[in-house]
Design a protein around this motif. Structure first.
Motif, PDB file in Angstrom:
ATOM      1  N   ASP A 181     128.064  32.277 123.867  1.00 34.13           N
ATOM      2  CA  ASP A 181     127.680  31.097 124.642  1.00 34.13           C
ATOM      3  C   ASP A 181     128.072  31.212 126.117  1.00 34.13           C
ATOM      4  O   ASP A 181     127.778  30.305 126.908  1.00 34.13           O
ATOM      5  N   ASP A 183     127.157  32.873 128.867  1.00 29.60           N
ATOM      6  CA  ASP A 183     126.165  32.751 129.945  1.00 29.60           C
ATOM      7  C   ASP A 183     125.634  31.325 130.075  1.00 29.60           C
ATOM      8  O   ASP A 183     125.477  30.800 131.175  1.00 29.60           O
ATOM      9  N   ASN A 184     125.354  30.685 128.933  1.00 34.93           N
ATOM     10  CA  ASN A 184     124.844  29.308 128.973  1.00 34.93           C
ATOM     11  C   ASN A 184     125.894  28.333 129.492  1.00 34.93           C
ATOM     12  O   ASN A 184     125.572  27.378 130.212  1.00 34.93           O
ATOM     13  N   ALA A 187     126.091  28.796 133.210  1.00 39.96           N
ATOM     14  CA  ALA A 187     124.909  28.228 133.867  1.00 39.96           C
ATOM     15  C   ALA A 187     125.081  26.727 134.076  1.00 39.96           C
ATOM     16  O   ALA A 187     124.803  26.200 135.167  1.00 39.96           O
ATOM     17  N   LEU A 188     125.541  26.014 133.038  1.00 44.28           N
ATOM     18  CA  LEU A 188     125.757  24.568 133.150  1.00 44.28           C
ATOM     19  C   LEU A 188     126.809  24.244 134.201  1.00 44.28           C
ATOM     20  O   LEU A 188     126.611  23.372 135.060  1.00 44.28           O
ATOM     21  N   LYS A 337     112.788  18.952 129.977  1.00 36.92           N
ATOM     22  CA  LYS A 337     112.295  20.331 130.130  1.00 36.92           C
ATOM     23  C   LYS A 337     110.761  20.352 130.121  1.00 36.92           C
ATOM     24  O   LYS A 337     110.133  21.043 130.923  1.00 36.92           O
ATOM     25  N   ASN A 345     116.026  26.645 130.769  1.00 36.67           N
ATOM     26  CA  ASN A 345     116.997  27.566 130.165  1.00 36.67           C
ATOM     27  C   ASN A 345     118.262  26.870 129.669  1.00 36.67           C
ATOM     28  O   ASN A 345     119.145  27.517 129.101  1.00 36.67           O
ATOM     29  N   VAL A 346     118.364  25.555 129.899  1.00 41.23           N
ATOM     30  CA  VAL A 346     119.564  24.832 129.448  1.00 41.23           C
ATOM     31  C   VAL A 346     119.648  24.874 127.923  1.00 41.23           C
ATOM     32  O   VAL A 346     118.677  24.600 127.229  1.00 41.23           O
ATOM     33  N   ASN A 347     120.815  25.238 127.422  1.00 34.98           N
ATOM     34  CA  ASN A 347     121.071  25.250 125.974  1.00 34.98           C
ATOM     35  C   ASN A 347     121.538  23.845 125.572  1.00 34.98           C
ATOM     36  O   ASN A 347     122.616  23.406 125.966  1.00 34.98           O
ATOM     37  N   ASN A 348     120.716  23.137 124.806  1.00 33.74           N
ATOM     38  CA  ASN A 348     121.015  21.742 124.467  1.00 33.74           C
ATOM     39  C   ASN A 348     122.358  21.578 123.775  1.00 33.74           C
ATOM     40  O   ASN A 348     123.129  20.663 124.085  1.00 33.74           O
ATOM     41  N   ILE A 350     125.046  23.408 123.898  1.00 35.15           N
ATOM     42  CA  ILE A 350     126.191  23.615 124.784  1.00 35.15           C
ATOM     43  C   ILE A 350     126.318  22.461 125.772  1.00 35.15           C
ATOM     44  O   ILE A 350     127.434  22.025 126.101  1.00 35.15           O
TER      45      ILE A 350
END
Length: 410
Positions: A181, A183-184, A187-188, A337, A345-348, A350
């Motif tokens: 997780d 990278d995600n 990113a956030l 999105k 690219n947002v991971n919901n 996370i």
């Protein structure tokens, strides 16, 4: 056996017993038996089993501080340091070493006890969290992060997210590893902070309600472990036997409290997010989620201190029901999105961990540690809403993937 060896033997025994059974279900006698000493020897070194747990946690956090500082050698720049610290924290979840995983469990469990926040172990934890805050301050000073960034709030948000990752991995078994997780998560967080160029309670039966409200009041004041059914009966003005007509046990009573709030919150959140654009929906969801719990302070204290990290709760259907309320948040993210408002690219999952962790850490500081006035809460909440919105909002000014790959990998 000399004093040093005796103490180490007690600590090893306590670690194994408490990790297996939890502090509340462990006894000094069990620990003494495993350490091959009499009970009184343990009291020579520690006040009680809480003190023993907190001592172990204190020692582990100090070791983490030393190891993290070692990992920082040769790393220059706040974004790289931030990435390294988050990577280090996640790696502790994924290690297969039994001792480290046990200590991670114990570190989470210790924060379910009010006395931890006045123990020296909490001071060591604050030193650990200060490392992250200093990185954020460095990033502001060096013009990497927003100049008006509230570093205390962002610190709480990041550690809240990392807590939820740990719970997912170690407690509820939602995931088996957390490093994938990374990278995600970065990113956030970087979306939030990096500087870019501008362009209620209502079951049907009244007697059951009285008992539930009485239990909630006493649990919030004394804690679940220190509350007796007799005290609840007295406050509810019923006989102790009457309680058992509605609730099987004290545990059943504890877990009945969030079940009522889940039902109320579900209706509440559904009404809040109707007929709004995704970004407005997101902000409304965050504001009202916080307000809902802050206006139910007794429940919030019980939830944070006695329920959230409770092993039985984490493995129950009730925990799944509680998490189901975030399906609304998941739908908001998907809609944003689809409409091009949020980064695709947002991971919901996370992001939801970031939100839940942020809420838990801030609410703990505001309500349990009791260092924040109401007006400051509202100011901090306003900043949290803005930061969480920035974390998912689509940006055209730079490639976040490029920033992450350039700066954040350890």
């Amino acid at each position: 056996m000399n004093n040093s060896k005796t103490k180490k033997s007690i600590i090893r025994a306590a670690r194994d017993v408490i990790a297996e059974k939890g502090l509340r279900d462990s006894t000094i006698s069990e620990i003494a038996k495993k350490a091959n000493v009499v009970d009184s020897i343990i009291y020579h070194y520690f006040k009680n089993k809480e003190d023993l747990l907190f001592f172990m946690v204190d020692q582990e956090i100090k070791a983490m501080n030393r190891e993290l500082n070692y990992h920082f050698k040769g790393i220059i720049g706040p974004i790289s340091k931030l990435g390294k610290m988050i990577w280090f924290h996640l790696s502790l979840n994924d290690t297969q070493t039994k001792d480290l995983r046990i200590m991670k469990y114990l570190m989470l469990e210790s924060r379910g006890y009010s006395n931890f926040f006045i123990h020296k172990g909490y001071r060591s934890l604050k030193e650990y969290t200060k490392i992250l805050k200093d990185i954020l301050i460095q990033g502001v000073k060096e013009n990497f992060f927003h100049e008006n960034l509230n570093t205390s709030i962002v610190r709480d948000m990041i550690f809240g997210l990392l807590d939820e990752e740990s719970i997912n991995c170690l407690g509820s078994k939602g995931i088996t590893k957390t490093l994938p997780d990374f990278d995600n998560i970065m990113a956030l967080i970087l979306n939030m902070i990096i500087k870019s160029e501008k362009t209620s309670l209502s079951p049907d039966n009244k007697k059951a309600v009285k008992i539930l409200l009485a239990a909630q009041a006493i649990f919030s004041e004394k804690g679940f472990f220190n509350t007796t059914m007799m005290e609840i009966a007295k406050l509810a003005k019923v006989s102790e036997g009457t309680i058992y007509e509605y609730y099987k046990s004290k545990n059943d009573l504890l877990f009945s409290i969030p079940r009522v709030y889940i039902e109320t919150q579900d209706v509440f959140l559904k009404n809040v997010i109707d007929n709004k654009e995704p970004l407005i929906k997101l902000k409304n969801f965050i504001y009202h989620y916080f307000f809902f719990f802050l206006t139910n302070r007794e429940f919030l204290i019980v939830y944070l201190r006695d329920i959230k990290l409770n092993r039985q709760y984490l493995s129950s259907d009730l925990h799944l029901e509680f998490m189901q309320q975030f399906s609304y948040l998941n739908d908001i993210l998907d809609e944003g999105k689809k409409k091009g408002v949020f980064n695709s690219n947002v991971n919901n999952r996370i992001f939801i961990n970031l939100f839940v962790g942020t809420f838990s850490h801030l609410a703990t500081r505001w309500i349990i540690v009791k260092k924040v006035h109401a007006i400051d809460m509202m100011e901090e909440l306003s900043q949290v809403v803005n930061l969480l919105s920035l974390a998912v909002k689509k940006k055209n000014e730079f490639s976040m993937a490029q920033v992450i790959s350039t700066f954040s990998r350890p």
